[in-house]
Design an enzyme around this catalytic site. Structure first.
Site, PDB file in Angstrom:
ATOM      1  N   HIS A 146      47.266  42.770  44.583  1.00 26.64           N
ATOM      2  CA  HIS A 146      46.358  41.928  43.806  1.00 26.64           C
ATOM      3  C   HIS A 146      46.943  40.542  43.594  1.00 26.64           C
ATOM      4  O   HIS A 146      48.157  40.378  43.582  1.00 26.64           O
ATOM      5  CB  HIS A 146      45.932  42.555  42.484  1.00 26.64           C
ATOM      6  N   HIS A 174      48.533  49.857  35.982  1.00 23.41           N
ATOM      7  CA  HIS A 174      48.681  49.686  34.530  1.00 23.41           C
ATOM      8  C   HIS A 174      47.800  48.562  33.976  1.00 23.41           C
ATOM      9  O   HIS A 174      48.032  48.082  32.878  1.00 23.41           O
ATOM     10  CB  HIS A 174      50.164  49.510  34.156  1.00 23.41           C
TER      11      HIS A 174
END
Lengths: 280, 133
Positions: free
Chosen positions: A193, A12
């Site tokens: 991440h 997203h």
């Protein structure tokens, strides 16, 4: 009765929305990432859900740090997108389904999953970009949508096990709704991440692939890890992968894998598209 | 009065945004949150120091905000998502901030990211079951 057709996962990140808005999806950097959505779009086109429950985290548009709910459910008729501080033009508001939302809220609380009920809820890139990647950008969105926000921003954030339990309770909630509706669950964010610190830029392809495999076939596997362990492997922001477990918990144990796509890097992340279908 | 020690504090180069950070940098994050509004962004630009005063952002925090020391702000407890509301419109991307953390250029930071994807298609073919174009 309402039925959950299946679940889809999606990154997203803001860069996805920017790439769509700027027409870059077929540029070399983006092509493989966006092309991997094709089979997911095809599946959605075939099964035609009426509504998506979008499991995502707010990044400081709707919630400030004065009040941080662990789980928050939109219980409104409409969910607007707004300027998140970058001066971008907001996308069109999303239609919800207040009756279904309140039914879910009641059922979840009955099942001892206590959630925050939101009658006003702004939705940010975490909610908007997966919908844009899967359905395109529209002035009138082709599906209704309900936001289910999970706190992954301010620790303590919920455990993987808790997210899986929320998903299982969500399944019971949806399947006990009397209206004939076809529902799809989107698990968004992730995969590995880390945006901050000297460790910024971490991507752990091996862990991401294991996550995709296990979330599809053996989601309990994720619950062996503490959040510290997940962050150690997947980065601080990689903790978002717990939201995939909400989606997974809402599906049948033997949900069929329709599509698996992984790409890295996209911006700072490893990104996975997983389509799982319930078998009726 | 003591902040509890956490397992995640041992992860190198990592600042987990928890109560300790959220508490200490609350006024700073509140100021950053206000940048969702264009009106607030303009008000800040007119007089950054006065805007800090309005939010009770003082001392080292105020100094960093006025100087737009994004790295310092992150280290002092600014949440990355809230800070993005200040740094992105001012030309500092999250990747620029990541590069600064490591003392390398943004190009070097991006190259390191690209390296993570090297051989990916082959790897996925070996694993099997993945869409591969």
């Amino acid at each position: 009765m309402a039925r959950i057709l299946g679940g889809v996962t999606s990154s997203h990140i803001p860069a996805v929305g920017n790439a769509i808005a700027n027409g870059l999806t077929q540029e070399p950097y983006w092509k493989r990432f966006f092309d991997g959505y094709g089979p997911a779009q095809k599946w959605l086109d075939e099964v035609k859900p009426d509504l998506a429950i979008v499991v995502y985290n707010d990044h400081g548009l709707n919630f400030f740090l004065d009040k941080v709910p662990t789980f928050a459910l939109g219980c409104a008729d409409v969910y607007p997108n707004e300027d998140e501080g970058w001066g971008l033009k907001p996308v069109a508001p999303f239609k919800g389904d207040a009756e279904l939302s309140w039914h879910i809220a009641e059922s979840l609380v009955e099942q001892e999953i206590d959630i925050c009920m939101c009658q006003e809820m702004l939705v940010d890139h975490g909610f908007v970009n997966p919908i844009r990647a899967l359905w395109g950008t529209h002035e009138n969105w082709p599906i209704k949508a309900i936001p289910l926000a999970v706190n992954t921003v301010q620790h303590p954030v919920p455990t993987a096990a808790r997210c899986l339990k929320l998903g299982r309770a969500l399944r019971k909630a949806v399947e006990s709704y009397p209206e004939d509706m076809k529902i799809v669950i989107l698990g968004t964010g992730g995969l590995s991440h880390q945006l901050q610190g000297e460790r910024a830029g971490l991507i752990n392809v091996e862990f991401d692939l294991e996550c995709m495999e296990k979330i599809a076939t053996d989601p309990e596997w994720m619950t062996q890890f503490s959040n510290a362990e997940i962050m150690e492997k997947a980065g601080t922001e990689g903790i978002e992968s717990i939201m995939w477990l909400v989606m997974r918990g809402a599906l049948q144990d033997d949900a069929k894998i329709i599509h698996k796509h992984y790409h890295a890097p996209i911006s700072n992340t490893g990104a996975g598209v997983l389509v799982l279908e319930n078998q009726y | 009065m003591v902040w509890k020690k956490h397992e995640y504090e041992d992860i190198p180069g990592t600042y987990v945004f928890d109560g300790k950070h959220a508490h200490g940098a609350y006024p700073l994050n509140k100021l950053l949150f206000s940048f969702n509004s264009e009106e607030c962004r303009s008000e800040f630009d007119e007089d950054p120091a006065a805007y800090c005063d309005k939010f009770g952002v003082t001392g080292k925090y105020k100094e960093m905000v006025v100087k737009k020391d994004f790295l310092g702000m992150l280290r002092a407890g600014a949440n990355i998502y809230f800070m993005a509301k200040m740094c992105i419109p001012r030309g500092t991307s999250v990747q620029d901030a990541g590069a600064q953390f490591q003392g390398i250029t943004t190009k070097e930071f991006q190259d390191k990211l690209l390296q993570k994807g090297e051989g990916l298609v082959d790897k996925l073919e070996k694993v099997g079951g993945y869409w591969n174009g």
